[in-house]
Design an enzyme around this catalytic site. Structure first.
Site, mmCIF file in Angstrom:
data_model
loop_
_atom_site.group_PDB
_atom_site.id
_atom_site.type_symbol
_atom_site.label_atom_id
_atom_site.label_comp_id
_atom_site.label_asym_id
_atom_site.label_seq_id
_atom_site.Cartn_x
_atom_site.Cartn_y
_atom_site.Cartn_z
ATOM 1 N N GLN A 131 0.843 -1.193 0.000
ATOM 2 C CA GLN A 131 0.000 0.000 0.000
ATOM 3 C C GLN A 131 0.881 1.247 0.000
ATOM 4 O O GLN A 131 1.684 1.436 0.916
ATOM 5 C CB GLN A 131 -0.857 -0.024 1.262
ATOM 6 C CG GLN A 131 -1.771 1.154 1.454
ATOM 7 C CD GLN A 131 -2.489 1.060 2.800
ATOM 8 O OE1 GLN A 131 -1.930 0.543 3.762
ATOM 9 N NE2 GLN A 131 -3.697 1.554 2.869
ATOM 10 N N GLY A 132 0.715 2.087 -1.000
ATOM 11 C CA GLY A 132 1.517 3.312 -1.093
ATOM 12 C C GLY A 132 0.661 4.526 -0.811
ATOM 13 O O GLY A 132 0.266 5.245 -1.735
ATOM 14 N N SER A 134 1.193 6.546 2.614
ATOM 15 C CA SER A 134 1.948 7.513 3.412
ATOM 16 C C SER A 134 3.157 8.043 2.659
ATOM 17 O O SER A 134 3.797 7.323 1.901
ATOM 18 C CB SER A 134 2.457 6.861 4.692
ATOM 19 O OG SER A 134 1.393 6.325 5.403
ATOM 20 N N GLU A 250 -9.307 -1.309 6.173
ATOM 21 C CA GLU A 250 -8.093 -1.358 6.984
ATOM 22 C C GLU A 250 -8.380 -1.114 8.460
ATOM 23 O O GLU A 250 -7.738 -1.685 9.331
ATOM 24 C CB GLU A 250 -7.108 -0.310 6.453
ATOM 25 C CG GLU A 250 -5.790 -0.314 7.171
ATOM 26 C CD GLU A 250 -4.747 0.575 6.509
ATOM 27 O OE1 GLU A 250 -5.014 1.129 5.437
ATOM 28 O OE2 GLU A 250 -3.662 0.694 7.086
HETATM 29 C C1 LIG Z 1 4.111 -0.944 11.214
HETATM 30 C C2 LIG Z 1 3.579 0.084 10.259
HETATM 31 C C3 LIG Z 1 3.204 -0.294 8.993
HETATM 32 C C4 LIG Z 1 2.740 0.663 8.097
HETATM 33 N N1 LIG Z 1 2.425 0.247 6.831
HETATM 34 C C5 LIG Z 1 2.054 1.174 5.928
HETATM 35 C C6 LIG Z 1 1.821 0.784 4.573
HETATM 36 O O1 LIG Z 1 1.917 -0.397 4.217
HETATM 37 N N2 LIG Z 1 1.507 1.720 3.676
HETATM 38 C C7 LIG Z 1 1.359 3.046 4.021
HETATM 39 O O2 LIG Z 1 1.028 3.851 3.157
HETATM 40 N N3 LIG Z 1 1.587 3.461 5.291
HETATM 41 C C8 LIG Z 1 1.934 2.554 6.249
HETATM 42 N N4 LIG Z 1 2.191 2.951 7.538
HETATM 43 C C9 LIG Z 1 2.178 4.380 7.838
HETATM 44 C C10 LIG Z 1 1.091 4.857 8.745
HETATM 45 O O3 LIG Z 1 -0.151 4.838 8.102
HETATM 46 C C11 LIG Z 1 1.510 6.260 9.205
HETATM 47 O O4 LIG Z 1 2.674 6.110 10.002
HETATM 48 C C12 LIG Z 1 0.431 6.954 9.996
HETATM 49 O O5 LIG Z 1 -0.630 7.295 9.159
HETATM 50 C C13 LIG Z 1 0.961 8.205 10.722
HETATM 51 O O6 LIG Z 1 1.587 9.071 9.842
HETATM 52 P P1 LIG Z 1 3.057 9.656 10.128
HETATM 53 O O7 LIG Z 1 3.944 8.496 10.454
HETATM 54 O O8 LIG Z 1 3.408 10.533 8.972
HETATM 55 O O9 LIG Z 1 2.912 10.529 11.450
HETATM 56 P P2 LIG Z 1 2.445 12.032 11.543
HETATM 57 O O10 LIG Z 1 1.196 12.208 10.756
HETATM 58 O O11 LIG Z 1 3.598 12.922 11.243
HETATM 59 O O12 LIG Z 1 2.086 12.134 13.084
HETATM 60 C C14 LIG Z 1 3.078 12.332 14.087
HETATM 61 C C15 LIG Z 1 2.322 12.461 15.428
HETATM 62 O O13 LIG Z 1 1.419 13.569 15.391
HETATM 63 C C16 LIG Z 1 0.097 13.148 15.675
HETATM 64 N N5 LIG Z 1 -0.875 13.863 14.842
HETATM 65 C C17 LIG Z 1 -0.782 14.119 13.503
HETATM 66 N N6 LIG Z 1 -1.882 14.781 13.080
HETATM 67 C C18 LIG Z 1 -2.675 14.955 14.164
HETATM 68 C C19 LIG Z 1 -3.952 15.555 14.369
HETATM 69 N N7 LIG Z 1 -4.626 16.131 13.363
HETATM 70 N N8 LIG Z 1 -4.469 15.523 15.628
HETATM 71 C C20 LIG Z 1 -3.795 14.949 16.666
HETATM 72 N N9 LIG Z 1 -2.585 14.362 16.526
HETATM 73 C C21 LIG Z 1 -2.035 14.364 15.299
HETATM 74 C C22 LIG Z 1 0.073 11.668 15.315
HETATM 75 O O14 LIG Z 1 -0.951 10.976 16.001
HETATM 76 C C23 LIG Z 1 1.463 11.220 15.738
HETATM 77 O O15 LIG Z 1 1.501 10.973 17.118
HETATM 78 C C24 LIG Z 1 2.628 2.026 8.478
HETATM 79 C C25 LIG Z 1 2.987 2.396 9.772
HETATM 80 C C26 LIG Z 1 3.457 1.455 10.658
HETATM 81 C C27 LIG Z 1 3.837 1.883 12.038
#
Ligand SMILES: Cc1cc2nc3c(=O)[nH]c(=O)nc-3n(C[C@H](O)[C@H](O)[C@H](O)COP(=O)(O)OP(=O)(O)OC[C@H]3O[C@@H](n4cnc5c(N)ncnc54)[C@H](O)[C@@H]3O)c2cc1C
Length: 400
Positions: A131-132, A134, A250
């Site tokens: 899944q692409g 993020s 999901e």
């Molecule tokens: C094990 C694992 C597998 C994954 N697999 C995939 C995958 O296959 N494909 C894919 O596309 N993605 C994948 N992801 C990514 C995942 O969907 C993202 O990590 C997630 O959506 C959070 O985005 P970010 O890491 O950019 O954090 P950020 O969005 O930068 O957030 C950082 C912090 O700020 C908080 N925050 C951000 N916005 C808000 C808000 N509006 N209100 C309150 N708090 C907020 C968050 O909760 C977090 O604590 C995976 C993640 C993990 C951990």
């Protein structure tokens, strides 16, 4: 289609016998606890063979159409097969992005050609999906995705970077969210959704090491990668709507999933059994009144999850906040799983600091690994903070 209790009971007996007979033996190397932890070819091949075997026996994709490799039977059969897989603690199904979200999506809104091309190969484990969504700056803010897809004749040219791509290095296909128009009034209107091949020039994946020490996901780079225009799903500009539908699968609505286990399931009872022999200052930890309080809390949380799932199936009982169970399910489940596993470590006292590879670690470090793994579900698919916002705004109607 109405299914009799007798049919279901007979089916349960049949599938239970099959799982008992065919549950693979310990392969002698560490198997992943979740589909997000498949780190090497050895694990991949073992799990691929297992998934294929379950499908060939008829216990995967049971509710998917027969012409696309399923069995076309009532979903209640799949529920039973899944329960028996859990009861017999069989290996996980590794291809969950295909089985659990790309597959149901294609089944629901794909064209006949897309169904023909992809569905069966997801079930047989020939094609692995990733899944692409993020991007480095846009995880929670998915609507701001910047990876570009520019139409050029019969192709789209993709440029950009995705991150945290679970099994990106093993996948043949990606569900890809990319920007086809940067100039729309609403950022959401410029996005499109693609069923995109991975094994082509211009797509490069680099493994990222996880907290558990394993390599379950990658960064994915697109540099002038050319994909056929018919990889576009739906119309140009509909990507946001399709991505939101994908997130429904999901985030826990199991509707449409092909089945299987996305993770090793452990209960509070498993944890208590495992920790029977542990003592601290010559007293059994399970006799410590403060820890017993925490255990009772864990049992109550677990029971409330089960009751919540049952309640969700009875419309009359969830009408006070429609959709609340669905929207809050992932949040409650992932957070209580994390708390329960944290407790399992705490109960081990100083032994809790041992890890996989330490000879004296209990159950070869199973609980330590389970605890570190449990953070992934509180982040992937939407962080707990973001899920809490969704519940606050969409269920409770609180102001933004
Ligand atoms: C094990 C694992 C597998 C994954 N697999 C995939 C995958 O296959 N494909 C894919 O596309 N993605 C994948 N992801 C990514 C995942 O969907 C993202 O990590 C997630 O959506 C959070 O985005 P970010 O890491 O950019 O954090 P950020 O969005 O930068 O957030 C950082 C912090 O700020 C908080 N925050 C951000 N916005 C808000 C808000 N509006 N209100 C309150 N708090 C907020 C968050 O909760 C977090 O604590 C995976 C993640 C993990 C951990």
């Amino acid at each position: 289609m109405s299914v009799s209790e007798l049919e279901l009971t007979e089916f349960r007996t049949e599938v239970s016998a099959w799982m008992h007979e065919n549950n693979p033996k310990d392969p002698g190397f560490l198997l992943p606890q979740t589909f997000m932890e498949v780190g090497d070819e050895r694990q991949l091949e073992f799990l691929r063979e297992w998934q294929h075997k379950v499908w060939a026996a008829g216990y995967l994709g049971m509710a998917w159409p027969e012409e696309y490799g399923g069995r076309g039977v009532d979903p209640s059969f799949q529920t039973i097969a899944d329960q028996e897989m859990r009861r017999h603690a069989v290996p996980i199904s590794f291809n969950i992005i295909g089985l659990g979200w790309a597959g149901p999506l294609i089944n629901d809104i794909g064209t006949a050609e897309e169904k023909q091309k992809y569905l069966k190969r997801i079930l047989t484990a020939e094609d692995v999906w990733c899944q692409g969504f993020s991007e480095p700056e846009n995880g929670s803010d998915l609507g701001n995705a910047q990876t570009r897809a520019v139409r050029d004749g019969d192709e789209y040219v993709i440029n950009g970077q995705k991150i945290w791509t679970t099994m990106g290095n093993f996948a043949q296909y990606m569900i890809l969210l990319a920007r086809t128009n940067p100039d729309t009034r609403r950022k959401y209107d410029g996005l499109s959704f693609f069923l995109s091949p991975m094994n082509i020039a211009g797509v490069e994946t680099r493994p990222i090491r996880k907290l558990t020490g394993e390599y379950g996901f990658t960064e994915t780079f697109f540099t002038d990668a050319r994909i056929p225009a018919d990889c576009l799903m739906g119309e140009e500009g509909q990507g946001w709507k399709i991505a939101m539908q994908t997130l429904q699968y999901e985030r826990g609505a199991e509707a449409g999933a092909a089945g299987g286990q996305m993770m090793v399931r452990v209960t509070v009872e498993d944890m208590i059994n495992e920790l029977q022999g542990v003592s601290r200052d010559e007293a059994a930890v399970l006799d410590d009144p403060l820890l017993r309080d925490e255990l009772v809390r864990a049992v109550m949380e677990e029971k409330s999850q089960i009751l919540g799932v049952r309640r969700g199936a009875i419309p009359g009982l969830s009408s006070d906040y429609p959709g609340s169970l669905l929207l809050s399910g992932k949040l409650r489940m992932s957070e209580s799983t994390r708390r329960m596993r944290q407790l399992a470590i705490k109960l081990q006292g100083a032994e809790g600091a041992l890890y996989v590879g330490d000879e004296e670690a209990r159950q070869r470090g199973f609980w330590q690994r389970a605890y570190l793994n449990s953070f992934s579900a509180t982040i992937g698919g939407g962080t707990s903070q973001v899920q809490t916002n969704i519940v606050a705004e969409h269920v409770l109607g609180l102001p933004k």
